[in-house]
Motif scaffolding. Structure first.
Motif, mmCIF file in Angstrom:
data_model
loop_
_atom_site.group_PDB
_atom_site.id
_atom_site.type_symbol
_atom_site.label_atom_id
_atom_site.label_comp_id
_atom_site.label_asym_id
_atom_site.label_seq_id
_atom_site.Cartn_x
_atom_site.Cartn_y
_atom_site.Cartn_z
ATOM 1 N N ALA A 3 4.637 2.029 -0.393
ATOM 2 C CA ALA A 3 4.984 3.452 -0.444
ATOM 3 C C ALA A 3 5.000 3.964 -1.882
ATOM 4 O O ALA A 3 4.494 5.056 -2.163
ATOM 5 N N VAL A 4 5.542 3.192 -2.793
ATOM 6 C CA VAL A 4 5.589 3.605 -4.203
ATOM 7 C C VAL A 4 4.193 3.605 -4.812
ATOM 8 O O VAL A 4 3.834 4.521 -5.563
ATOM 9 N N ILE A 5 3.387 2.617 -4.496
ATOM 10 C CA ILE A 5 2.006 2.587 -5.007
ATOM 11 C C ILE A 5 1.247 3.818 -4.510
ATOM 12 O O ILE A 5 0.531 4.475 -5.279
ATOM 13 N N VAL A 6 1.416 4.136 -3.234
ATOM 14 C CA VAL A 6 0.766 5.328 -2.672
ATOM 15 C C VAL A 6 1.255 6.583 -3.382
ATOM 16 O O VAL A 6 0.463 7.457 -3.745
ATOM 17 N N LYS A 7 2.556 6.672 -3.627
ATOM 18 C CA LYS A 7 3.112 7.852 -4.301
ATOM 19 C C LYS A 7 2.551 7.990 -5.717
ATOM 20 O O LYS A 7 2.231 9.097 -6.169
ATOM 21 N N HIS A 8 2.385 6.871 -6.405
ATOM 22 C CA HIS A 8 1.794 6.900 -7.744
ATOM 23 C C HIS A 8 0.329 7.343 -7.683
ATOM 24 O O HIS A 8 -0.098 8.195 -8.471
ATOM 25 N N LEU A 9 -0.437 6.781 -6.761
ATOM 26 C CA LEU A 9 -1.834 7.204 -6.624
ATOM 27 C C LEU A 9 -1.907 8.701 -6.335
ATOM 28 O O LEU A 9 -2.722 9.421 -6.923
ATOM 29 N N TRP A 10 -1.069 9.169 -5.433
ATOM 30 C CA TRP A 10 -1.019 10.585 -5.081
ATOM 31 C C TRP A 10 -0.765 11.450 -6.321
ATOM 32 O O TRP A 10 -1.486 12.417 -6.577
ATOM 33 N N HIS A 48 -5.042 -0.395 -7.836
ATOM 34 C CA HIS A 48 -3.869 -0.167 -6.999
ATOM 35 C C HIS A 48 -4.149 -0.434 -5.522
ATOM 36 O O HIS A 48 -3.268 -0.912 -4.813
ATOM 37 N N VAL A 49 -5.354 -0.136 -5.068
ATOM 38 C CA VAL A 49 -5.695 -0.472 -3.678
ATOM 39 C C VAL A 49 -5.636 -1.989 -3.504
ATOM 40 O O VAL A 49 -5.154 -2.484 -2.486
ATOM 41 N N GLY A 50 -6.096 -2.737 -4.496
ATOM 42 C CA GLY A 50 -5.989 -4.195 -4.444
ATOM 43 C C GLY A 50 -4.536 -4.640 -4.322
ATOM 44 O O GLY A 50 -4.227 -5.585 -3.585
ATOM 45 N N GLN A 51 -3.642 -3.964 -5.037
ATOM 46 C CA GLN A 51 -2.223 -4.276 -4.905
ATOM 47 C C GLN A 51 -1.750 -4.016 -3.473
ATOM 48 O O GLN A 51 -1.006 -4.817 -2.897
ATOM 49 N N ILE A 52 -2.163 -2.895 -2.908
ATOM 50 C CA ILE A 52 -1.770 -2.560 -1.537
ATOM 51 C C ILE A 52 -2.247 -3.638 -0.575
ATOM 52 O O ILE A 52 -1.481 -4.104 0.278
ATOM 53 N N VAL A 53 -3.499 -4.048 -0.711
ATOM 54 C CA VAL A 53 -4.055 -5.074 0.182
ATOM 55 C C VAL A 53 -3.294 -6.385 0.012
ATOM 56 O O VAL A 53 -2.908 -7.030 0.994
ATOM 57 N N TYR A 54 -3.033 -6.767 -1.222
ATOM 58 C CA TYR A 54 -2.333 -8.027 -1.477
ATOM 59 C C TYR A 54 -0.922 -8.013 -0.889
ATOM 60 O O TYR A 54 -0.502 -8.943 -0.208
ATOM 61 N N VAL A 55 -0.203 -6.936 -1.144
ATOM 62 C CA VAL A 55 1.157 -6.815 -0.609
ATOM 63 C C VAL A 55 1.125 -6.799 0.920
ATOM 64 O O VAL A 55 1.925 -7.467 1.578
ATOM 65 N N ALA A 56 0.175 -6.064 1.491
ATOM 66 C CA ALA A 56 0.076 -6.001 2.952
ATOM 67 C C ALA A 56 -0.183 -7.379 3.550
ATOM 68 O O ALA A 56 0.433 -7.743 4.558
ATOM 69 N N LYS A 57 -1.056 -8.148 2.921
ATOM 70 C CA LYS A 57 -1.332 -9.499 3.428
ATOM 71 C C LYS A 57 -0.095 -10.384 3.341
ATOM 72 O O LYS A 57 0.152 -11.212 4.213
#
Length: 193
Positions: free
Chosen positions: A46-53, A139-148
């Motif tokens: 959620a924070v990564i998404v907020k930063h990208l936004w 940052h998308v890579g971070q999202i994927v890594y965290v999601a996995k």
């Protein structure tokens, strides 16, 4: 300077590819998992998404006429999670990508050499696009890594599944060579997960 219009098409496809990776990773999680982080020095999805936004809105709103670091942007606040629902996260995600992609699609090839500013430093439009083609996938890579890491059931591969390279390559090399205009399936990346 007349630059090849394929740069804009390529940039658009690359941004869309990374957006789709994020979409598919986020879709595999339970709503509460979007807000999990390991400690106070790590960011939740959620924070990564907020930063990208925040970055996307700041960089790509009125990009040709105003500095990319808008006076209304509160970057530090982007790293404080004040989102509470999956819908809020997805709304920010979609709004940011819409702003970026609308800006990219509005450019003409002759604008790629125009100078724009980010924090009062001049960049050509092409340099600004390239800069974000490094930033957003990071940052998308971070999202994927965290999601996995958070996924409690089996992970649905976003590219070539583990131990699937031989089959994938066999299918690819069985087809005639292609030079341009790939389908979505052909745009799959060959990076292992």
């Amino acid at each position: 300077m007349n630059l090849n219009p394929s740069f804009l098409e390529t940039a658009d496809k690359q941004f869309l590819y990374y957006k789709q990776l994020g979409d598919k990773a986020i879709a595999q999680l339970e709503p509460e998992q979007l807000f999990q982080s390991w400690n106070e020095d790590t960011n939740s999805i959620a924070v990564i998404v907020k930063h990208l936004w925040g970055n996307m809105l700041s960089r790509w709103t009125d990009v040709l006429t105003t500095d990319g670091e808008k006076t209304w942007r509160e970057r530090d606040a982007e790293f404080i999670n004040d989102l509470s629902t999956r819908e809020e996260v997805l709304d920010k995600w979609e709004e940011g990508w819409h702003c970026l992609l609308s800006a990219i699609r509005s450019f003409t090839p002759d604008q790629l050499s125009n100078i724009i500013y980010i924090r009062n430093e001049g960049h050509t439009v092409m340099e600004a696009i390239t800069r974000q083609l490094a930033h957003y996938p990071y940052h998308v890579g971070q999202i994927v890594y965290v999601a996995k890491m958070l996924k409690e059931t089996s992970w649905d591969s976003l590219s070539i599944p583990r131990n699937g390279s031989t089959l994938y390559n066999g299918e690819k090399f069985a087809k005639p060579k292609m030079t341009k205009h790939f389908t979505d399936e052909e745009l799959k990346r060959e990076e292992p997960e």
